[in-house]
Design a protein around this motif. Sequence first.
Motif, PDB file in Angstrom:
ATOM      1  N   TRP A 233       0.839  -1.195   0.000  1.00  0.00           N
ATOM      2  CA  TRP A 233       0.000   0.000   0.000  1.00  0.00           C
ATOM      3  C   TRP A 233       0.876   1.248   0.000  1.00  0.00           C
ATOM      4  O   TRP A 233       2.073   1.191   0.280  1.00  0.00           O
ATOM      5  N   ILE A 234       0.253   2.363  -0.334  1.00  0.00           N
ATOM      6  CA  ILE A 234       0.922   3.665  -0.339  1.00  0.00           C
ATOM      7  C   ILE A 234      -0.003   4.680   0.323  1.00  0.00           C
ATOM      8  O   ILE A 234      -1.182   4.743  -0.003  1.00  0.00           O
ATOM      9  N   LYS A 235       0.533   5.452   1.262  1.00  0.00           N
ATOM     10  CA  LYS A 235      -0.206   6.614   1.753  1.00  0.00           C
ATOM     11  C   LYS A 235       0.646   7.845   1.491  1.00  0.00           C
ATOM     12  O   LYS A 235       1.872   7.818   1.604  1.00  0.00           O
ATOM     13  N   ALA A 236      -0.007   8.936   1.089  1.00  0.00           N
ATOM     14  CA  ALA A 236       0.701  10.161   0.738  1.00  0.00           C
ATOM     15  C   ALA A 236      -0.115  11.355   1.182  1.00  0.00           C
ATOM     16  O   ALA A 236      -1.343  11.349   1.089  1.00  0.00           O
ATOM     17  N   GLY A 237       0.572  12.386   1.673  1.00  0.00           N
ATOM     18  CA  GLY A 237      -0.128  13.587   2.118  1.00  0.00           C
ATOM     19  C   GLY A 237       0.766  14.430   3.001  1.00  0.00           C
ATOM     20  O   GLY A 237       1.991  14.451   2.843  1.00  0.00           O
TER      21      GLY A 237
ATOM     22  N   ALA B 240       5.397  10.580   1.607  1.00  0.00           N
ATOM     23  CA  ALA B 240       4.721   9.341   1.260  1.00  0.00           C
ATOM     24  C   ALA B 240       5.344   8.185   2.021  1.00  0.00           C
ATOM     25  O   ALA B 240       6.552   8.176   2.283  1.00  0.00           O
ATOM     26  N   VAL B 241       4.503   7.230   2.367  1.00  0.00           N
ATOM     27  CA  VAL B 241       4.948   5.951   2.911  1.00  0.00           C
ATOM     28  C   VAL B 241       4.595   4.883   1.881  1.00  0.00           C
ATOM     29  O   VAL B 241       3.427   4.742   1.517  1.00  0.00           O
ATOM     30  N   VAL B 242       5.598   4.180   1.409  1.00  0.00           N
ATOM     31  CA  VAL B 242       5.405   3.100   0.451  1.00  0.00           C
ATOM     32  C   VAL B 242       5.716   1.784   1.165  1.00  0.00           C
ATOM     33  O   VAL B 242       6.803   1.619   1.728  1.00  0.00           O
ATOM     34  N   THR B 243       4.770   0.878   1.138  1.00  0.00           N
ATOM     35  CA  THR B 243       4.915  -0.389   1.847  1.00  0.00           C
ATOM     36  C   THR B 243       4.896  -1.542   0.853  1.00  0.00           C
ATOM     37  O   THR B 243       3.903  -1.739   0.146  1.00  0.00           O
ATOM     38  N   VAL B 244       6.016  -2.248   0.804  1.00  0.00           N
ATOM     39  CA  VAL B 244       6.138  -3.480   0.027  1.00  0.00           C
ATOM     40  C   VAL B 244       6.708  -4.512   0.996  1.00  0.00           C
ATOM     41  O   VAL B 244       7.919  -4.664   1.120  1.00  0.00           O
TER      42      VAL B 244
ATOM     43  N   LEU C 112       6.512  17.150  -7.358  1.00  0.00           N
ATOM     44  CA  LEU C 112       6.665  15.705  -7.413  1.00  0.00           C
ATOM     45  C   LEU C 112       7.050  15.191  -6.031  1.00  0.00           C
ATOM     46  O   LEU C 112       8.054  15.619  -5.457  1.00  0.00           O
ATOM     47  N   VAL C 113       6.253  14.278  -5.487  1.00  0.00           N
ATOM     48  CA  VAL C 113       6.471  13.737  -4.154  1.00  0.00           C
ATOM     49  C   VAL C 113       7.169  12.388  -4.216  1.00  0.00           C
ATOM     50  O   VAL C 113       8.106  12.113  -3.461  1.00  0.00           O
ATOM     51  N   ARG C 114       6.723  11.523  -5.120  1.00  0.00           N
ATOM     52  CA  ARG C 114       7.251  10.158  -5.109  1.00  0.00           C
ATOM     53  C   ARG C 114       6.894   9.449  -6.412  1.00  0.00           C
ATOM     54  O   ARG C 114       5.802   9.642  -6.957  1.00  0.00           O
ATOM     55  N   VAL C 115       7.809   8.637  -6.888  1.00  0.00           N
ATOM     56  CA  VAL C 115       7.532   7.657  -7.932  1.00  0.00           C
ATOM     57  C   VAL C 115       7.778   6.295  -7.299  1.00  0.00           C
ATOM     58  O   VAL C 115       8.880   6.029  -6.804  1.00  0.00           O
ATOM     59  N   ALA C 116       6.770   5.455  -7.278  1.00  0.00           N
ATOM     60  CA  ALA C 116       6.882   4.160  -6.607  1.00  0.00           C
ATOM     61  C   ALA C 116       6.371   3.053  -7.520  1.00  0.00           C
ATOM     62  O   ALA C 116       5.344   3.212  -8.176  1.00  0.00           O
ATOM     63  N   ARG C 117       7.081   1.958  -7.532  1.00  0.00           N
ATOM     64  CA  ARG C 117       6.614   0.809  -8.311  1.00  0.00           C
ATOM     65  C   ARG C 117       5.320   0.282  -7.700  1.00  0.00           C
ATOM     66  O   ARG C 117       5.209   0.126  -6.484  1.00  0.00           O
ATOM     67  N   PHE C 118       4.355  -0.010  -8.552  1.00  0.00           N
ATOM     68  CA  PHE C 118       3.049  -0.497  -8.092  1.00  0.00           C
ATOM     69  C   PHE C 118       2.449  -1.355  -9.195  1.00  0.00           C
ATOM     70  O   PHE C 118       1.619  -0.895  -9.975  1.00  0.00           O
TER      71      PHE C 118
ATOM     72  N   VAL D  73       3.206   4.248  -9.664  1.00  0.00           N
ATOM     73  CA  VAL D  73       2.311   5.309  -9.220  1.00  0.00           C
ATOM     74  C   VAL D  73       3.146   6.570  -9.046  1.00  0.00           C
ATOM     75  O   VAL D  73       4.213   6.532  -8.412  1.00  0.00           O
ATOM     76  N   VAL D  74       2.670   7.658  -9.615  1.00  0.00           N
ATOM     77  CA  VAL D  74       3.324   8.952  -9.481  1.00  0.00           C
ATOM     78  C   VAL D  74       2.475   9.811  -8.539  1.00  0.00           C
ATOM     79  O   VAL D  74       1.289  10.032  -8.790  1.00  0.00           O
TER      80      VAL D  74
END
Length: 201
Positions: free
Chosen positions: A91-95, A107-111, A154-160, A140-141
């Motif tokens: 999951w990803i949370k951003a704010g 952002a928090v990216v969880t894998v 731009l905050v984050r580019v994360a593989r999703f 996800v951008v």
Amino acid sequence: MNGLQRWAEQARWSREPVAAAPDAGGALIVEAVEGSDWWRDTAYSFRHDNGHALLTEWPLDTAVEVDFDLTGFTGEFDQAGLMIWADEAHWIKAGVEHSDGHQQLGAVVTVGASDWSTGRVDDWVGTTVTVRASRIADAVVIRARASHDPSWRLVRVARFPHETALIGPMLCAPMRAGFSVRFVDWRVTEADVELHAEPTE
């Protein structure tokens, strides 16, 4: 009826908040439960999976945006923005989150386990913040901006690589009771054309 109200009719809370009700202007006022948060293992050696997100399916080839007022973020780790959910380990949370005495955009990216990227946005206090998530290929951008500045950051580019996902506004109050957020609107829009170009209006 604005986009947030229409969308909320088909969405479901990941966890019921203390209260959630529209105001006279059609915005949604949500109060978080004390101790609510999402985090998985990294650095803190605990798992929290009881935050509040109003989730619905995220169509492929679209972007989503949520607007909320950045006021009242005074407790440590008070936070609001958007959640993207594949499953409990992805999951990803951003704010924006109040941390170490500052308002932090991140952002928090969880894998499997969580990570966290963040930067100060104290000059955004008192504005309406927009957080945007868009799919590009297997990523996800995440972008964000404040109402006093039309430029996207731009905050984050994360593989999703998940075709099926849920998305929605989120808030958490890990350390206190009484934290409320005014969510102003929510939109499904066209996906970003490319990573290095701002979204078109």
